[in-house]
Design a protein around this motif. Sequence first.
Motif, mmCIF file in Angstrom:
data_model
loop_
_atom_site.group_PDB
_atom_site.id
_atom_site.type_symbol
_atom_site.label_atom_id
_atom_site.label_comp_id
_atom_site.label_asym_id
_atom_site.label_seq_id
_atom_site.Cartn_x
_atom_site.Cartn_y
_atom_site.Cartn_z
ATOM 1 N N ASN A 1 0.924 -1.212 -0.015
ATOM 2 C CA ASN A 1 -0.155 0.093 0.080
ATOM 3 C C ASN A 1 0.972 1.214 0.102
ATOM 4 O O ASN A 1 2.221 0.944 -0.538
ATOM 5 C CB ASN A 1 -0.970 0.060 1.122
ATOM 6 C CG ASN A 1 -2.333 -0.997 0.823
ATOM 7 O OD1 ASN A 1 -3.215 -0.416 0.180
ATOM 8 N ND2 ASN A 1 -2.153 -2.111 1.310
ATOM 9 N N ARG A 2 0.181 2.499 0.424
ATOM 10 C CA ARG A 2 1.149 3.441 0.530
ATOM 11 C C ARG A 2 1.209 4.384 1.625
ATOM 12 O O ARG A 2 1.170 5.484 1.608
ATOM 13 C CB ARG A 2 0.235 4.428 -0.634
ATOM 14 C CG ARG A 2 0.350 4.080 -2.082
ATOM 15 C CD ARG A 2 -0.518 5.065 -2.853
ATOM 16 N NE ARG A 2 -0.442 4.292 -4.153
ATOM 17 C CZ ARG A 2 -1.341 5.154 -5.221
ATOM 18 N NH1 ARG A 2 -1.982 6.386 -5.174
ATOM 19 N NH2 ARG A 2 -1.360 4.415 -6.583
ATOM 20 N N MET A 3 1.294 3.535 2.676
ATOM 21 C CA MET A 3 1.487 4.255 4.011
ATOM 22 C C MET A 3 2.743 4.640 4.329
ATOM 23 O O MET A 3 3.731 4.127 4.027
ATOM 24 C CB MET A 3 1.032 3.013 5.051
ATOM 25 C CG MET A 3 -0.291 2.433 4.843
ATOM 26 S SD MET A 3 -0.782 1.132 6.056
ATOM 27 C CE MET A 3 -2.409 0.679 5.620
ATOM 28 N N THR A 4 2.802 5.632 4.993
ATOM 29 C CA THR A 4 4.183 6.328 5.395
ATOM 30 C C THR A 4 4.611 6.450 6.705
ATOM 31 O O THR A 4 5.631 6.688 7.162
ATOM 32 C CB THR A 4 4.238 8.055 4.876
ATOM 33 O OG1 THR A 4 3.062 8.550 5.040
ATOM 34 C CG2 THR A 4 4.077 7.634 3.196
ATOM 35 N N LYS A 5 3.507 6.441 7.501
ATOM 36 C CA LYS A 5 3.653 6.777 9.064
ATOM 37 C C LYS A 5 3.002 5.680 9.851
ATOM 38 O O LYS A 5 1.634 5.850 9.477
ATOM 39 C CB LYS A 5 3.430 8.150 9.486
ATOM 40 C CG LYS A 5 4.016 8.386 10.875
ATOM 41 C CD LYS A 5 3.780 10.051 11.100
ATOM 42 C CE LYS A 5 4.066 10.198 12.573
ATOM 43 N NZ LYS A 5 3.976 11.791 12.611
ATOM 44 N N MET A 6 3.471 5.320 10.824
ATOM 45 C CA MET A 6 2.503 4.347 11.725
ATOM 46 C C MET A 6 2.239 5.059 12.727
ATOM 47 O O MET A 6 2.780 6.166 13.259
ATOM 48 C CB MET A 6 3.535 3.112 12.272
ATOM 49 C CG MET A 6 3.897 2.344 11.167
ATOM 50 S SD MET A 6 5.309 1.134 12.015
ATOM 51 C CE MET A 6 4.236 0.145 12.962
ATOM 52 N N LYS A 7 0.994 4.758 13.553
ATOM 53 C CA LYS A 7 0.469 5.545 14.524
ATOM 54 C C LYS A 7 0.162 4.498 15.885
ATOM 55 O O LYS A 7 0.562 3.291 15.779
ATOM 56 C CB LYS A 7 -0.819 6.031 14.323
ATOM 57 C CG LYS A 7 -1.906 5.126 13.835
ATOM 58 C CD LYS A 7 -3.240 6.046 13.608
ATOM 59 C CE LYS A 7 -4.381 5.277 13.129
ATOM 60 N NZ LYS A 7 -5.737 6.146 12.633
ATOM 61 N N ASP A 8 -0.280 5.033 16.891
ATOM 62 C CA ASP A 8 -0.458 4.333 18.167
ATOM 63 C C ASP A 8 -1.580 3.253 17.774
ATOM 64 O O ASP A 8 -2.602 3.588 17.431
ATOM 65 C CB ASP A 8 -0.709 5.176 19.127
ATOM 66 C CG ASP A 8 -0.970 4.479 20.548
ATOM 67 O OD1 ASP A 8 -0.354 3.247 20.658
ATOM 68 O OD2 ASP A 8 -1.501 5.153 21.570
ATOM 69 N N LEU A 9 -1.186 1.984 18.156
ATOM 70 C CA LEU A 9 -2.233 1.054 18.048
ATOM 71 C C LEU A 9 -2.436 0.216 19.422
ATOM 72 O O LEU A 9 -2.981 -0.877 19.421
ATOM 73 C CB LEU A 9 -1.508 -0.307 17.055
ATOM 74 C CG LEU A 9 -1.246 0.201 15.680
ATOM 75 C CD1 LEU A 9 -0.829 -1.138 14.784
ATOM 76 C CD2 LEU A 9 -2.497 0.731 15.189
#
Length: 730
Positions: free
Chosen positions: A104-112
């Motif tokens: 995919n085109r995800m660039t930044k992870m966030k809180d899960l």
Amino acid sequence: MEKEGVLTAEVVSSCISNPGHISTGLQHSYHHLSLPNHNLRDVSVLCNYVYLQKLELPHNKIKDLSCVSHMPYLVVLDASNNEISDFFGFQPPKNLKEVNFSHNRMTKMKDLSAYSSLSKLNLDYNRFSEIIGLEQCRKLTHLSLAHNKILKISGLASLPLTHLYLRGNQLETIEGLESLKNLQVLDLSVNRITSLSGLQNLHLLGSINLEKNLISQIQECKHIHDLFLLRELNLLGNPVLEQQDYRLAVVFLLQHLTLLDQEKVTVEEKVSSVNKYDPPLDVVAARDHMTHLVYQLMQPQVLFDSTLPSADSPYPMLVLTGPQGCGKRELAHRLCQEFSEYFAYGTCHTTRGPYFGEENGIDYHFVSEEEFQNMIHMGKFIQTMQYGGHRYGLTRDAIEDVASEGLACCVHMELEGVFSLKNSCFEPRYILLIPTKVEKYTNQLKSRDLYTQAQIDTAVSRIELYANTNRQRPGFFDNVIPSDDCEEAFQSLKRVMKEYLLQDEQEEGENNNSVGHEPEEKPSSPLSRSRSGTLTSHSATALEPLNSSNRNYFTKIHAELSPQKSPAELASIRRREQLIREAIVGKSPGVYSQLFKSPVQTAPSSLQNQDSGTHLCEDSSSDESRASSGLSVSSSAGALSGLVEPLDISVLDQTLETSKGQTSESPPPGADQQTSVLSSDRRPGSNVKAVLPPIPKGRKTPAASSPAPSPRPSPKPAAGEREEVEDREG
């Protein structure tokens, strides 16, 4: 509508499966929807399907997954190969366990942290540069971030990860994995990693993939040497593959591997690697022995005093062995001084420099490494070993110098040298000198101020090696003496030597003689050992030296000799038989057969051979022909041309009684039948040297088969006269 990329209810109804019941139990629902390769852009219709548990939408053009917020029972979500840029852009289903957002085109992870049930997360082929937001995912076991732009490993502290895939990133070091104690599979391929440091504490690792990195040294495997559950390792595409013997070296360092570079590790490879890089002591000794044997065979062949068989046993030797600095060298010197009529010190060669107080030619022959190698190529050594980065070796000449004087050779060496010497034709008595008080032994090494701390630690650690060898190989050492106190050790060594040399029994026999008792017969070569490994015990029944079962070289000689003999050979055999006969009945000294009996200044008996016309039966080695125990080639060569049968000892008993009755003077009570002492200038500080005496007192001459002897025995011929007689007889 589907052609425009909008998902319709009709399409959903045709693809939905796995029916079930809703919570009321009155209506049916469908739990599994799979829509791969439908070119979908809009899936908002899925908001109505609240009971879905598994949703698969791979290979579409989806950008928005907000519909998932209406699926509280969703467990598995596959949205790989889409155009999603919003990382988890939906309300978290409380039971969501597996998510695939790869390609995919995800660039930044966030809180899960809200996704408390998440166990598998696939984020391959996105654009992440760091790992964040996973700290609260306490059930996450599988994480894949392959082919992103991650520069370092972080944000994984205390996660229960068992599988971690970081292939195709920009990692240069392995860090941030120390707390992943449950990690079992690790993929770090296609990165820029140069060292394996950082993996040493991951003791549950079973598979490591490091393909196409920058690892260039085999020594890097030391970081994973203690990962005993590691079974698979892939180093393909690394510079380390270009090093010589790369595969064997890695297999040696990681003996528990079953798959290396996608090829099965065989048992043969494991054995070969151990024999190459850390061979057992007996393997090293066998290789050294083969090397020395080959180089010796390349030299002109000669006969040696120290290896020619005698009438009863091979050349006697004594070997003192023990850890470094245990005092074996000092004890060897003292023993040779105390028992100078029996032993002489065999000086070894070494490539190390002399310690303070050591003298060249006395303690060691100090040579360079180049000279040592030249001596090996010249076939000089019978035994070599390496210890502490230096070479040590015992030459044939060192033993021959002692043997030519009619003495036994006493040497000292480390355990590696013992293994090497056991492969040779020599059969010494081995005495182990071992410290029993480690702290005292350590202080003794430090007080000498000769060794570094590393050398001291090595010496102390080898105590257990000697102890294990003694436990695991019964009979490997003939005696074990504690070496904690030098004086006590020497007194124990003296007692052992007196037992080996039968001096205590000899004194008892002389005392018995003085009151009219006849002494018992004793083994004729106390320091010899049979080929089968059985030791000659001083308390055992006396052995007959002429019995073929007690002669170590009988079988070897018998196999080498041809039954066809020329007249010259037969004449030589008869001459050797006569000389052996004279040695047996006491007319001439034997060779090594009675080495360890105390000499006296005069010979009280001059027994003559009363059966000069009768030859011995075929069985005897004829190296008894020299009075000084140095065997000449001319007189010894005949010993290898034929064999004689063993003599009947009862015949010897009868003849000796007859001979005793015919001597002009009877020996005084308790005196042994021994030869005179000849002067020798070969041993500094000693003006006399014991000529090898005849057989032990109490042995009897064979019954006379020749005409009755004259009333008075003829005088014993001088050495020159005897040679003339031998020439006439030959």
